[in-house]
Design a protein around this motif. Structure first.
Motif, short mmCIF file in Angstrom:
data_model
loop_
_atom_site.label_atom_id
_atom_site.label_comp_id
_atom_site.label_asym_id
_atom_site.label_seq_id
_atom_site.Cartn_x
_atom_site.Cartn_y
_atom_site.Cartn_z
N GLU A 1 0.72 -1.02 0.10
CA GLU A 1 -0.05 0.09 -0.09
C GLU A 1 0.77 1.07 0.01
OE1 GLU A 1 -2.19 0.68 3.33
OE2 GLU A 1 -0.88 0.02 4.74
N LEU A 2 0.29 2.28 -0.51
CA LEU A 2 0.74 3.60 -0.73
C LEU A 2 1.01 3.96 0.72
CD1 LEU A 2 2.57 5.89 -2.07
CD2 LEU A 2 0.24 6.65 -2.36
N VAL A 3 1.91 4.56 1.20
CA VAL A 3 2.02 5.16 2.60
C VAL A 3 1.83 6.79 2.46
CG1 VAL A 3 3.35 5.69 4.63
CG2 VAL A 3 3.29 3.38 3.77
N ALA A 4 2.82 7.26 1.54
CA ALA A 4 2.93 8.91 1.31
C ALA A 4 3.91 8.96 0.16
CB ALA A 4 3.60 9.34 2.68
N GLU A 5 3.50 10.02 -0.52
CA GLU A 5 4.17 10.45 -1.70
C GLU A 5 4.18 11.95 -1.78
OE1 GLU A 5 2.71 9.12 -5.33
OE2 GLU A 5 1.11 10.59 -5.41
N ILE A 6 5.38 12.56 -2.26
CA ILE A 6 5.36 13.70 -2.42
C ILE A 6 5.63 14.17 -3.95
CG2 ILE A 6 7.91 14.14 -1.75
CD1 ILE A 6 7.30 16.51 -0.61
N GLN A 7 5.09 15.08 -4.47
CA GLN A 7 5.10 15.23 -5.70
C GLN A 7 6.10 16.41 -6.17
OE1 GLN A 7 1.09 15.99 -7.47
NE2 GLN A 7 0.22 14.17 -6.17
N SER A 8 6.51 16.67 -7.27
CA SER A 8 7.79 17.86 -7.53
C SER A 8 7.19 19.01 -7.48
CB SER A 8 7.91 17.55 -9.22
OG SER A 8 6.81 17.64 -9.93
N GLY A 9 5.98 19.37 -7.39
CA GLY A 9 5.13 20.38 -7.23
C GLY A 9 5.21 20.88 -5.41
N GLY A 10 5.63 19.78 -4.84
CA GLY A 10 5.36 20.03 -3.35
C GLY A 10 4.10 19.34 -2.71
N ASN A 11 3.09 19.18 -3.52
CA ASN A 11 1.91 18.34 -3.05
C ASN A 11 2.23 16.98 -2.55
OD1 ASN A 11 0.36 20.46 -3.81
ND2 ASN A 11 -0.02 19.54 -5.92
#
Length: 120
Positions: free
Chosen positions: A46-56
């Motif tokens: 399962e996905l725990v956490a992600e951060i996108q290039s824009g900071g979201n």
């Protein structure tokens, strides 16, 4: 070949904190998403956490308010600060980086996994 090196796992007690680190070879800015998955015994990944290039950022409901994902672009490193750990957080945690557009991944790379065990 992109390599991801994780560290910071271990065995802790309920209520403790841990910080996972993942260093990416090359520039982390080459990827629009970086983050962490986990696989608990007998459960699906399962996905725990992600951060996108824009900071979201995105978090699994189970960890919202307890876990914080961040990244240091200069160090090509992504972190997962985990607070108020409980037994349900016991899993192997995998760092990933990749590029996603819509629902399609254009390359995704994985770390070797680091074990987090929370005992009561």
């Amino acid at each position: 070949q992109v390599q991801l090196v994780e560290s910071g796992g271990g065995m802790v007690q309920t209520g403790d904190s841990l910080r996972l680190s993942c260093t990416v070879s090359g520039s982390i800015l080459n990827f629009n998403r970086v983050g962490w998955y986990r696989r608990a015994p007998g459960k699906e990944r399962e996905l725990v956490a992600e951060i996108q290039s824009g900071g979201n950022t995105n978090y699994a409901d189970a960890v919202k308010g307890r876990f914080t994902i961040s990244r240091d672009n200069a160090k090509n490193t992504v972190y997962l600060q985990m607070n108020s750990l409980n037994a349900e957080d016991t899993a192997v945690y995998y760092c990933f980086c990749g590029n996603r557009h819509g629902s399609i991944w254009y390359g995704r790379y994985w770390g070797q996994g680091t074990q987090v065990t929370v005992s009561s």
